[in-house]
Design a protein around this motif. Structure first.
Motif, PDB file in Angstrom:
ATOM      1  N   SER A   1      -2.961  -6.636  -1.655  1.00  0.00           N
ATOM      2  CA  SER A   1      -2.405  -5.738  -2.678  1.00  0.00           C
ATOM      3  C   SER A   1      -1.076  -6.238  -3.211  1.00  0.00           C
ATOM      4  CB  SER A   1      -2.156  -4.346  -2.101  1.00  0.00           C
ATOM      5  OG  SER A   1      -3.098  -4.029  -1.131  1.00  0.00           O
ATOM      6  N   THR A   2      -0.857  -5.912  -4.463  1.00  0.00           N
ATOM      7  CA  THR A   2       0.464  -6.072  -5.049  1.00  0.00           C
ATOM      8  C   THR A   2       0.957  -4.663  -5.338  1.00  0.00           C
ATOM      9  OG1 THR A   2      -0.284  -8.112  -6.042  1.00  0.00           O
ATOM     10  CG2 THR A   2       1.774  -7.190  -6.885  1.00  0.00           C
ATOM     11  N   VAL A   3       1.971  -4.267  -4.583  1.00  0.00           N
ATOM     12  CA  VAL A   3       2.382  -2.864  -4.608  1.00  0.00           C
ATOM     13  C   VAL A   3       3.708  -2.726  -5.337  1.00  0.00           C
ATOM     14  CG1 VAL A   3       3.077  -0.933  -3.148  1.00  0.00           C
ATOM     15  CG2 VAL A   3       1.183  -2.395  -2.454  1.00  0.00           C
ATOM     16  N   GLN A   4       3.800  -1.726  -6.202  1.00  0.00           N
ATOM     17  CA  GLN A   4       5.063  -1.415  -6.867  1.00  0.00           C
ATOM     18  C   GLN A   4       5.730  -0.254  -6.148  1.00  0.00           C
ATOM     19  OE1 GLN A   4       6.533  -2.986  -9.377  1.00  0.00           O
ATOM     20  NE2 GLN A   4       4.853  -4.458  -9.579  1.00  0.00           N
ATOM     21  N   LYS A   5       7.011  -0.472  -5.775  1.00  0.00           N
ATOM     22  CA  LYS A   5       7.815   0.642  -5.269  1.00  0.00           C
ATOM     23  C   LYS A   5       9.026   0.696  -6.168  1.00  0.00           C
ATOM     24  CE  LYS A   5       6.763   0.747  -0.318  1.00  0.00           C
ATOM     25  NZ  LYS A   5       7.381   0.682   1.037  1.00  0.00           N
ATOM     26  N   GLY A   6       8.930   1.497  -7.234  1.00  0.00           N
ATOM     27  CA  GLY A   6      10.005   1.490  -8.214  1.00  0.00           C
ATOM     28  C   GLY A   6      10.088   0.111  -8.841  1.00  0.00           C
ATOM     29  N   ASP A   7      11.280  -0.496  -8.771  1.00  0.00           N
ATOM     30  CA  ASP A   7      11.412  -1.808  -9.388  1.00  0.00           C
ATOM     31  C   ASP A   7      11.106  -2.940  -8.397  1.00  0.00           C
ATOM     32  OD1 ASP A   7      13.553  -1.356  -7.808  1.00  0.00           O
ATOM     33  OD2 ASP A   7      15.076  -1.665  -9.360  1.00  0.00           O
ATOM     34  N   GLN A   8      10.646  -2.580  -7.216  1.00  0.00           N
ATOM     35  CA  GLN A   8      10.356  -3.567  -6.188  1.00  0.00           C
ATOM     36  C   GLN A   8       8.861  -3.918  -6.203  1.00  0.00           C
ATOM     37  OE1 GLN A   8      11.552  -1.897  -2.461  1.00  0.00           O
ATOM     38  NE2 GLN A   8      12.061  -3.874  -1.573  1.00  0.00           N
ATOM     39  N   THR A   9       8.562  -5.206  -6.109  1.00  0.00           N
ATOM     40  CA  THR A   9       7.157  -5.618  -6.036  1.00  0.00           C
ATOM     41  C   THR A   9       6.897  -6.256  -4.681  1.00  0.00           C
ATOM     42  OG1 THR A   9       7.179  -6.072  -8.384  1.00  0.00           O
ATOM     43  CG2 THR A   9       5.351  -6.988  -7.126  1.00  0.00           C
ATOM     44  N   ILE A  10       5.869  -5.778  -3.986  1.00  0.00           N
ATOM     45  CA  ILE A  10       5.576  -6.304  -2.655  1.00  0.00           C
ATOM     46  C   ILE A  10       4.153  -6.844  -2.612  1.00  0.00           C
ATOM     47  CG2 ILE A  10       5.378  -5.717  -0.205  1.00  0.00           C
ATOM     48  CD1 ILE A  10       7.339  -3.354  -0.886  1.00  0.00           C
ATOM     49  N   GLU A  11       4.047  -8.096  -2.148  1.00  0.00           N
ATOM     50  CA  GLU A  11       2.715  -8.665  -1.932  1.00  0.00           C
ATOM     51  C   GLU A  11       2.367  -8.416  -0.473  1.00  0.00           C
ATOM     52  OE1 GLU A  11       0.892 -10.527  -4.128  1.00  0.00           O
ATOM     53  OE2 GLU A  11       2.364 -10.416  -5.761  1.00  0.00           O
ATOM     54  N   THR A  12       1.255  -7.781  -0.229  1.00  0.00           N
ATOM     55  CA  THR A  12       0.920  -7.514   1.162  1.00  0.00           C
ATOM     56  C   THR A  12      -0.545  -7.812   1.467  1.00  0.00           C
ATOM     57  OG1 THR A  12       0.590  -5.739   2.768  1.00  0.00           O
ATOM     58  CG2 THR A  12       0.871  -5.083   0.494  1.00  0.00           C
ATOM     59  N   ALA A  13      -0.776  -8.137   2.741  1.00  0.00           N
ATOM     60  CA  ALA A  13      -2.124  -8.501   3.183  1.00  0.00           C
ATOM     61  C   ALA A  13      -2.982  -7.260   3.410  1.00  0.00           C
ATOM     62  CB  ALA A  13      -2.049  -9.323   4.465  1.00  0.00           C
ATOM     63  N   ALA A  14      -2.357  -6.097   3.422  1.00  0.00           N
ATOM     64  CA  ALA A  14      -3.101  -4.860   3.654  1.00  0.00           C
ATOM     65  C   ALA A  14      -3.491  -4.232   2.315  1.00  0.00           C
ATOM     66  CB  ALA A  14      -2.244  -3.897   4.463  1.00  0.00           C
ATOM     67  N   ALA A  15      -4.284  -3.173   2.391  1.00  0.00           N
ATOM     68  CA  ALA A  15      -4.710  -2.503   1.159  1.00  0.00           C
ATOM     69  C   ALA A  15      -4.746  -0.996   1.382  1.00  0.00           C
ATOM     70  CB  ALA A  15      -6.076  -3.014   0.728  1.00  0.00           C
ATOM     71  N   ILE A  16      -5.082  -0.274   0.325  1.00  0.00           N
ATOM     72  CA  ILE A  16      -5.201   1.182   0.424  1.00  0.00           C
ATOM     73  C   ILE A  16      -6.333   1.507   1.405  1.00  0.00           C
ATOM     74  CG2 ILE A  16      -5.727   3.269  -0.904  1.00  0.00           C
ATOM     75  CD1 ILE A  16      -3.079   2.021  -1.743  1.00  0.00           C
ATOM     76  N   GLY A  17      -6.066   2.419   2.333  1.00  0.00           N
ATOM     77  CA  GLY A  17      -6.972   2.663   3.447  1.00  0.00           C
ATOM     78  C   GLY A  17      -8.411   3.008   3.126  1.00  0.00           C
ATOM     79  N   PRO A  18      -8.698   3.983   2.247  1.00  0.00           N
ATOM     80  CA  PRO A  18     -10.074   4.469   2.084  1.00  0.00           C
ATOM     81  C   PRO A  18     -11.010   3.504   1.365  1.00  0.00           C
ATOM     82  CG  PRO A  18      -8.447   6.053   1.278  1.00  0.00           C
ATOM     83  CD  PRO A  18      -7.741   4.772   1.487  1.00  0.00           C
ATOM     84  N   LEU A  19     -10.499   2.369   0.869  1.00  0.00           N
ATOM     85  CA  LEU A  19     -11.352   1.460   0.088  1.00  0.00           C
ATOM     86  C   LEU A  19     -12.615   1.051   0.851  1.00  0.00           C
ATOM     87  CD1 LEU A  19      -8.839  -1.014  -1.622  1.00  0.00           C
ATOM     88  CD2 LEU A  19     -10.198   0.796  -2.688  1.00  0.00           C
ATOM     89  N   ALA A  20     -12.441   0.696   2.130  1.00  0.00           N
ATOM     90  CA  ALA A  20     -13.569   0.141   2.888  1.00  0.00           C
ATOM     91  C   ALA A  20     -14.742   1.117   2.945  1.00  0.00           C
ATOM     92  CB  ALA A  20     -13.112  -0.223   4.294  1.00  0.00           C
ATOM     93  N   GLN A  21     -14.407   2.390   3.035  1.00  0.00           N
ATOM     94  CA  GLN A  21     -15.463   3.378   3.145  1.00  0.00           C
ATOM     95  C   GLN A  21     -16.155   3.606   1.797  1.00  0.00           C
ATOM     96  OE1 GLN A  21     -13.983   7.087   4.596  1.00  0.00           O
ATOM     97  NE2 GLN A  21     -15.999   7.746   5.324  1.00  0.00           N
ATOM     98  N   LEU A  22     -15.373   3.561   0.753  1.00  0.00           N
ATOM     99  CA  LEU A  22     -15.867   3.959  -0.555  1.00  0.00           C
ATOM    100  C   LEU A  22     -16.554   2.824  -1.318  1.00  0.00           C
ATOM    101  CD1 LEU A  22     -15.780   6.724  -1.727  1.00  0.00           C
ATOM    102  CD2 LEU A  22     -13.823   6.053  -3.137  1.00  0.00           C
ATOM    103  N   LEU A  23     -16.057   1.603  -1.161  1.00  0.00           N
ATOM    104  CA  LEU A  23     -16.545   0.498  -1.994  1.00  0.00           C
ATOM    105  C   LEU A  23     -18.054   0.252  -1.884  1.00  0.00           C
ATOM    106  CD1 LEU A  23     -13.608  -2.069  -1.832  1.00  0.00           C
ATOM    107  CD2 LEU A  23     -14.350  -0.685  -3.775  1.00  0.00           C
ATOM    108  N   PRO A  24     -18.622   0.207  -0.656  1.00  0.00           N
ATOM    109  CA  PRO A  24     -20.070  -0.038  -0.588  1.00  0.00           C
ATOM    110  C   PRO A  24     -20.877   1.088  -1.229  1.00  0.00           C
ATOM    111  CG  PRO A  24     -19.042  -0.326   1.561  1.00  0.00           C
ATOM    112  CD  PRO A  24     -18.038   0.313   0.678  1.00  0.00           C
TER     113      PRO A  24
END
Lengths: 798, 238
Positions: free
Chosen positions: A62-85
């Motif tokens: 994920s590329t996450v915006q926190k206000g003017d801060q941009t964070i590249e992270t190896a994690a993602a929004i939690g419920p994706l795994a359940q919903l995507l399939p």
């Protein structure tokens, strides 16, 4: 004919033992280094390759915006795994996992601290097929009280892997039944220590249900890899539909997602919060370049010695041509000779690699068993190296030697010129330039490591022991920590005890605060550590304003903060004391600053000291103990363990010394220093071996000249100076060339450190003088030998 | 001369140019050598003997003039063509033997056959014959340095003749030998010549020259006299 070439090559090699030794040793070391680098590279690139269908398994980053801060992270929004399939048929299966870090896994008899304890949903093995030795992957995580162990851990706990199945193990305060044992030997960036079902713990539930927080690590298996790019867009849409950024506790204002192939995950060091292991490709490049240099230096030895001694082969070439050999045939012969030498050298190299593998494994942390059973890749690499040396190093001597004309060389007693002396000099300069750059590099790295060790960190890291408190349920943990702190304190060897969730070198967590600035509250994200009452005193940290935490002031546990000077400076406060500060999540009006601590290095010397908030939490984290100076360690630790067993029976006392663990952060640099030193020494040794051979041929060629000079009154000194002078000039030229290169390279490297040593002239002078001295010593042996030969003998030999 | 010509040169010249000096080694040599002849080339040091021999042996090429070998003009032949003619037709014998130190006597002698692509069995047969003819068969596995000078030269002659060349070029073949071994070598060369091989020999030694049919005297790069060896011819006529 081939046999004839082989015979003459072997006899030549056997006859000229010094020449052969110089070439073989140099080339073997060069090839061995290249092979080691190749093995390392191969291992680094093999991460996650062993998963079935690895080419269509993706990690959602994920590329996450926190206000003017941009964070590249190896994690993602939690419920994706359940919903995507469910939402997208192109997703074959998906799983989400979280890494709970290190903790103890126990039986009634023993406990082992295990890294990377993973909580995962029951789909994990349909996406990531970790090989099961025992157990059924499709049901292993279905029951809430199940656990999958690695074969290493299962072996330690139960002796045999089969015996492990169905046995109970304890983790934190619960009991789990072993439902599977996986083989963990194939390298994976996830590198699990144990895998438990995600849903056994209600506290972790929000990781996978909250659309507004970055939760678990999400892995997808797609039907086709072509689906990856379009799916990224769809995930972004899904997020936009489901998320309500205004409600994000983490302050997330927006996010986009990338699908990264799982085989790229290990070497991606840009992402924050990596799952398990992260590689560093930079070091592979550095070592690759060094190995290439070694091979180059050894090849130069071959070129130089082969052409220098060409006079000796000239007669043979002339004769072969007179008999009717074409030039092409002569070239062929000499190329074959160099390839043959390279083959012999590579056999030696294989043995060298085999011998150094244990050391290599220790330094790199890899587990490569043996190279003697050639893998096809290694065989290919070896073949490429052999042909490279045979053809690149062999071609100049081959073309040069084949140029001799029979008419000239067969006329008796005429020795042809020994090749292009200027080229040979240039090559020697190149060798020494490379060696000098590496030697200077070694000196600078060493100097920087010393600088790191001696820099004032703002706290006293000696005699501090940190002990992990096992997770045994938070009420019990809190009680035991308080009690053991007191009891340790009563030991005569103990000066102070406290607790801390983050120790220097372990970094800090980001906290979001509202702070007073120009009479209004502004929102800021600041590094935060949580520590006990005695922390500042124990660490020897100094306050520059206000007061320390006090047990006598009951309100200190509620929103009272100590900031570092960097924070005060950044906030622009002239007087920090009593300024208002509160966490964004807290519903309180009375958070205040009570003190300012002088800056100390809480991360590493790579980075500048950034603003820091210290908050009081006397109940959790590691137990920290300061010992008296000159305490007998073994006895003290044993006393401490006696107490420990009363509170945490069955758990080993997992302790570390702060000075050591703080230095762990420089492990990469320390390793680099070791490897740098080793290779720098190797390059200079191989270069000098070449010089030695060259000097012996020069002396031989000038026998007559030396004889005449001596007859005419030249002293031994005159002649030694004459012979060594030439080589000294070459080394001096190399010094001149090496200085700017080394300066630039090391200056770039030092930029990695916020606190760095200065490059200074002595580092370059030391390297230069060292190389010059070694080179002169090498050459003067031959020069002295030539100069002390009886001149009459030398002249009569004509 | 009724016999077939092996070598025919016309106005053969050779100049060496160094940085500033131009040296003339051969200044127009006309020479005809028939098949089966034994020719000695004599003259003082620097007269061009060796240069002439190198050109005749196709190791060097002339600066001007023409050179026919077996009726074929090879003045401007490429190095590849010359290498081919060398290996098929020529054998060399040098003052300093020029045996390859790293090869045994047998391997040295077999080398020309290797470049000709002769089979292994045939090579072994011919090398053995050549060694026996030269009386060095018992030395077959020795390296050149383990042999006396005379033995080395006999090995060199064996190597020069193993491929049955039509022409043997000998450059001071007895120069490094004592008189006993020198006479032995000359006897061998005569024997080869009598068996039909043409021999061209450069020599300082009048007594060696006596073995030849014809003596060519060179001075300053030119042929000054060309004498038939009367005694030799008389002997042959008898």
């Amino acid at each position: 004919m081939l046999k004839n070439y082989l015979v003459i090559t072997l006899r030549n090699l056997l006859r000229n033992k010094v020449y052969t030794a110089i070439n073989l040793v140099g080339l073997a070391v060069g090839i061995a280094s290249c092979l080691l680098i190749f093995l390392f590279l191969q291992h680094e690139l093999s991460y996650d390759e062993s998963f079935k269908d690895a080419d269509r398994i993706y990690r959602v980053t994920s590329t996450v915006q926190k206000g003017d801060q941009t964070i590249e992270t190896a994690a993602a929004i939690g419920p994706l795994a359940q919903l995507l399939p469910q939402e997208y048929p192109e997703v074959e299966s998906a799983t989400v996992l979280i890494n709970m870090g290190q903790n103890a896994i126990r039986t009634d008899e023993q406990a082992f601290y295990t890294d990377n304890i993973i909580y995962a949903d029951s789909n994990i093995f349909s996406v990531l097929d970790f090989p099961f030795i025992v157990g059924n992957p499709s049901t292993a995580l279905k029951a809430p009280a199940s656990i999958v162990l690695t074969s290493e851990l299962a072996g330690k706990l139960f002796g045999s892997l089969e015996a492990a199945l169905g046995k109970p193990v304890k983790y934190i305060a619960s009991t789990f039944l072993v439902t599977g044992v996986i083989d963990q030997t194939a390298p994976s960036h996830i590198n699990p220590g144990a895998i438990l079902p995600l849903h056994f713990d209600a506290q972790t539930e929000y990781y996978v249900t909250d659309w507004n927080g970055i939760g678990g690590y999400t892995y997808l298996k797609l039907h086709k890899k072509e689906h990856a790019a379009p799916l990224q867009e769809k995930i972004a849409d899904l997020y936009d539909r489901k998320a309500t950024p205004g409600q994000s506790l983490a302050g997330i204002t927006g996010a986009t997602f990338q699908l990264q192939n799982i085989t790229d995950a290990y070497l991606d060091k840009e992402k924050e919060a990596p799952v398990g292991e992260v590689g560093n490709i930079t070091y592979i490049y550095i070592f690759g370049v060094i190995a290439g240099f070694l091979l180059l230096i050894a090849s130069i030895n071959y070129i130089n010695l082969a052409t220098a001694r060409s006079a000796k082969r000239a007669k043979e070439v002339g004769m072969r041509k007179a008999i009717g050999a074409s030039r092409a045939q002569v070239i062929q012969q000499f190329l074959l000779e160099s390839v043959l030498l390279a083959i012999v050298a590579s056999l030696l190299a294989l043995m060298l690699v085999e011998l150094t593998l244990p050391l290599f494994n220790t330094v790199t942390g890899k587990t490569i068993d043996s190279v003697l059973i050639l893998s096809s890749e290694l065989g290919m690499a070896l073949l490429v190296i052999v042909l490279f040396i045979g053809i690149v190093a062999g071609s100049y001597p081959a073309f040069f030697l084949s140029r001799f004309s029979s008419a000239e060389v067969l006329k008796s007693n005429q020795t042809p010129k020994s090749g292009n002396a200027l080229l040979r000099k240039g090559l020697v300069v190149a060798q020494f330039t490379i060696s000098l750059v590496l030697i200077t590099g070694t000196i600078v790295v060493y100097d920087q490591m010393m600088h790191v060790r001696n820099t004032d960190l703002g706290f006293d890291k000696e005699q501090v022991v940190a002990i992990s408190i096992p997770s045994i349920g938070w009420v019990k943990q809190k009680e035991n920590l308080a009690a053991i702190k007191q009891e340790f304190r009563r030991l005569p060897q103990v000066v102070l005890t406290t607790n801390a969730q983050q120790l220097p070198g372990e970094g800090a967590v980001k906290g979001d605060y509202l702070l007073e600035q120009n009479n209004r509250l502004v929102k800021k994200s600041i590094n935060t550590i949580s520590v006990g009452y005695e922390y500042l005193d124990l660490m020897g940290m100094k306050l520059s304003a206000g007061r320390n935490y006090s047990k006598d002031i009951r309100t200190d546990e509620q929103f009272r903060y100590i900031l570092n000077e960097a924070a005060v400076k950044e906030l622009g406060w002239s007087d920090a004391i009593d300024k208002r500060i509160k966490p964004t999540w807290a519903d309180t009006a009375n958070g205040t600053v009570i003190g300012v601590v002088k800056d100390f290095n809480y991360t590493s010397l790579h980075s500048k000291i950034e603003p820091l908030v210290i908050q009081l939490d006397p109940h959790f984290g590691k137990l920290v103990v300061r010992l008296e100076a000159n305490t007998p360690l073994a006895a003290t630790l044993s006393d401490m363990e006696d107490i420990w067993r009363k509170y945490f029976p069955g758990y080993p006392m997992d302790y570390s010394f702060l000075d050591e663990s703080f230095h762990q952060q420089y492990q990469a640099e320390e390793k680099m220093l070791t490897i740098f030193t080793f290779f720098a020494l190797l390059t200079i040794v191989i270069a000098c071996m070449g010089l030695f051979g060259l000097a012996s041929y020069m002396a031989e060629q000038r026998t007559k000249e030396i004889g005449i000079r001596k007859v005419l009154g030249g002293s031994v000194t005159d002649i030694v100076v004459l012979l060594t002078g030439n080589f000294a000039t070459l080394v001096v030229i190399a010094i001149v060339l090496a200085v700017p290169v080394a300066w630039y390279a090391m200056d770039t490297w030092l930029q990695n450190f916020a606190y760095r040593t200065e490059l200074s002239w002595w580092q370059f002078v030391a390297a230069g003088m060292g190389a010059l001295a070694i080179a002169l010593l090498t050459v003067s042996y031959q020069a002295l030998k030539a100069a002390t030969t009886d001149p009459v003998k030398a002249l009569r030999a004509e | 001369m009724n016999k077939e010509l092996l070598i025919e040169t016309k106005q053969l010249q050779k100049k060496y140019v160094t940085d500033t000096v131009e040296t003339t080694a051969l200044a127009g040599v006309d020479l005809q050598i028939a098949k089966g002849e034994f020719v000695a080339i004599m003259g003082p040091s620097g007269c061009g003997k060796s240069t002439l021999l190198n050109i005749l042996g196709l190791l060097d090429s002339p600066s001007a003039g023409s050179f026919k070998f077996l009726g074929q003009d090879i003045t401007h032949a490429s190095e590849r063509q010359r290498a081919k003619i060398r290996k098929q037709n020529l054998g060399f014998v040098f003052q300093s033997f020029n045996l390859i130190d790293e090869l045994t006597v047998e391997e040295n002698i077999g080398l020309p056959l290797a470049y000709l692509g002769v089979s292994k069995a045939e090579t072994e047969k011919r090398v053995t014959e050549a060694m026996e003819r030269m009386g060095i068969a018992h030395r077959r596995n020795h390296f050149p340095q383990q042999l006396s000078g005379g033995q080395q030269q006999r090995a060199a002659i064996a190597r020069a003749t193993v491929s049955s060349p039509s022409l043997i070029l000998a450059d001071e073949p007895t120069g490094n030998l004592d008189s006993v071994h020198g006479r032995e070598v000359m006897a061998l060369l005569t024997e080869l010549n009598e068996a039909g091989t043409t021999v061209v020999m450069v020599t300082h030694s009048p007594s060696d020259a006596e073995y030849a049919h014809r003596i060519v005297n060179l001075f300053d790069g030119q042929i000054v006299t060309e004498n038939l060896n009367v005694r030799k011819h008389a002997a042959e006529l008898l």
